[in-house]
Design a protein around this motif. Structure first.
Motif, PDB file in Angstrom:
ATOM      1  N   ASN A 225      38.672  -9.463  22.336  1.00 55.54           N
ATOM      2  CA  ASN A 225      39.983  -9.277  22.637  1.00 55.54           C
ATOM      3  C   ASN A 225      40.534  -7.833  23.030  1.00 55.54           C
ATOM      4  OD1 ASN A 225      40.353 -12.344  22.760  1.00 55.54           O
ATOM      5  ND2 ASN A 225      40.834 -12.341  20.582  1.00 55.54           N
TER       6      ASN A 225
ATOM      7  N   SER B 228      41.456  -8.984  31.141  1.00 62.20           N
ATOM      8  CA  SER B 228      42.354  -9.560  31.846  1.00 62.20           C
ATOM      9  C   SER B 228      43.219  -8.635  32.465  1.00 62.20           C
ATOM     10  CB  SER B 228      43.437 -10.374  30.834  1.00 62.20           C
ATOM     11  OG  SER B 228      42.938 -11.379  30.267  1.00 62.20           O
TER      12      SER B 228
ATOM     13  N   ASP C 271      41.163 -16.916  34.339  1.00 65.09           N
ATOM     14  CA  ASP C 271      41.137 -16.285  33.301  1.00 65.09           C
ATOM     15  C   ASP C 271      41.507 -17.212  32.359  1.00 65.09           C
ATOM     16  OD1 ASP C 271      41.469 -14.495  31.120  1.00 65.09           O
ATOM     17  OD2 ASP C 271      43.110 -13.242  32.094  1.00 65.09           O
ATOM     18  N   GLU C 272      40.490 -17.764  31.498  1.00 61.42           N
ATOM     19  CA  GLU C 272      40.594 -18.613  30.323  1.00 61.42           C
ATOM     20  C   GLU C 272      41.348 -19.906  30.701  1.00 61.42           C
ATOM     21  OE1 GLU C 272      39.405 -18.407  27.721  1.00 61.42           O
ATOM     22  OE2 GLU C 272      38.568 -16.262  27.243  1.00 61.42           O
TER      23      GLU C 272
ATOM     24  N   SER D 149      39.972 -22.917  29.062  1.00 60.31           N
ATOM     25  CA  SER D 149      39.874 -22.912  27.845  1.00 60.31           C
ATOM     26  C   SER D 149      40.883 -23.989  27.259  1.00 60.31           C
ATOM     27  CB  SER D 149      40.284 -21.694  26.936  1.00 60.31           C
ATOM     28  OG  SER D 149      41.550 -21.301  27.570  1.00 60.31           O
TER      29      SER D 149
ATOM     30  N   SER E  51      36.066 -15.927  30.159  1.00 60.93           N
ATOM     31  CA  SER E  51      35.925 -17.030  29.096  1.00 60.93           C
ATOM     32  C   SER E  51      35.052 -16.351  28.040  1.00 60.93           C
ATOM     33  CB  SER E  51      35.135 -18.103  29.555  1.00 60.93           C
ATOM     34  OG  SER E  51      34.957 -19.190  28.793  1.00 60.93           O
ATOM     35  N   HIS E  52      35.843 -16.849  26.732  1.00 61.48           N
ATOM     36  CA  HIS E  52      35.116 -16.599  25.492  1.00 61.48           C
ATOM     37  C   HIS E  52      34.028 -17.371  25.145  1.00 61.48           C
ATOM     38  CE1 HIS E  52      38.008 -13.250  24.221  1.00 61.48           C
ATOM     39  NE2 HIS E  52      38.815 -13.753  24.613  1.00 61.48           N
TER      40      HIS E  52
END
Length: 257
Positions: free
Chosen positions: A72, A77, A182-183, A186, A215-216
């Motif tokens: 993070n 992003s 972007d995510e 999720s 993505s994480h």
């Protein structure tokens, strides 16, 4: 001085050339906007530079699926927003050819007071779709989102997962030159996330759509992307096959725990 985004000759290609993004943040912390503005009027505000990205360079060819990983605040992003044209870099240049379908901030491009039906037309217009195109594809958008019973409900009553369904359905109803995610996968239930992954795979397999994916979830990145770029604290650490880079990133996270 930041340079403007321009088009290049190879369709679907992204060039990121020595991009640096610097934000000025206040040195002192203020407990309220009132304290902040008092300090500003007294010329007591002092700032320090924060380098969100540092001389980042990479190239993405047409039809590639590229994942961006990093902890993070590492600049992933920010990088996507610069590519999408939302932000201009402090230094360097980004060139993109073709139309972009950005799934960066799911609430962007929507009016939460309007119904889902009205928002499909609003968001579609922002992506460059004509009303006639939305008319012709409206049922397909709603069917993919699986929200047929909720089209006349104001978006403010939607969950984040429901909003992501509509956003993804609109963005992928046609083949964009560049899809930025972007995510967005999720949120929502795992069945719809699997459906979205399948749709992204279809776009990638067409070789007409370039995908940039954040993505994480390392395993998700490995499933969706053939290549991976690791950005950490503003620096580009690795760029290579997704299984190699994603595993190196995952191992780093394990060691830090």
């Amino acid at each position: 001085m930041a340079k403007n985004m321009t088009a290049i000759d190879v369709p679907g290609t992204v060039n990121v050339d020595n991009v640096t993004m610097t934000f000025n943040i206040a040195k002192e912390q203020y407990n309220s906007l009132k304290e902040y503005f008092i300090a500003m009027t007294r010329h007591e505000l002092k700032f320090k530079p924060f380098h969100a990205l540092k001389n980042i360079s990479f190239r993405v060819e047409q039809g590639e699926s590229v994942g961006l990983v990093g902890t993070n605040g590492s600049g992933k992003s920010t990088m996507l927003k610069i590519i999408a044209g939302v932000l201009s870099p402090s230094e360097g240049n980004v060139t993109v050819n073709g139309n972009i379908a950005p799934l960066i901030e799911l609430s962007a491009g929507f009016d939460r007071e309007l119904t889902a039906r009205e928002n499909i037309y609003l968001n579609g217009a922002l992506l460059g779709y004509r009303k006639e195109f939305i008319d012709a594809n409206f049922d397909r958008i709603v069917e993919f989102a699986e929200l047929e019973k909720f089209m006349d409900m104001p978006l403010k009553n939607y969950s984040s997962g429901m909003v992501s369904r509509i956003a993804f359905s609109i963005a992928t109803i046609t083949e964009p030159d560049l899809l930025i995610v972007d995510e967005a996968l999720s949120v929502g239930d795992r069945f719809f996330r699997a459906k979205c992954e399948e749709r992204i795979s279809e776009l990638v397999n067409s070789k007409n759509v370039t995908v940039l994916f954040v993505s994480h979830n390392v395993e998700q990145v490995k499933r969706v992307c053939e290549r991976c770029i690791w950005i950490e604290k503003g620096d580009l650490l690795m760029d290579g096959p997704s299984d190699v880079v994603a595993d190196a990133y995952a191992n780093m996270k394990k060691k830090k725990k």
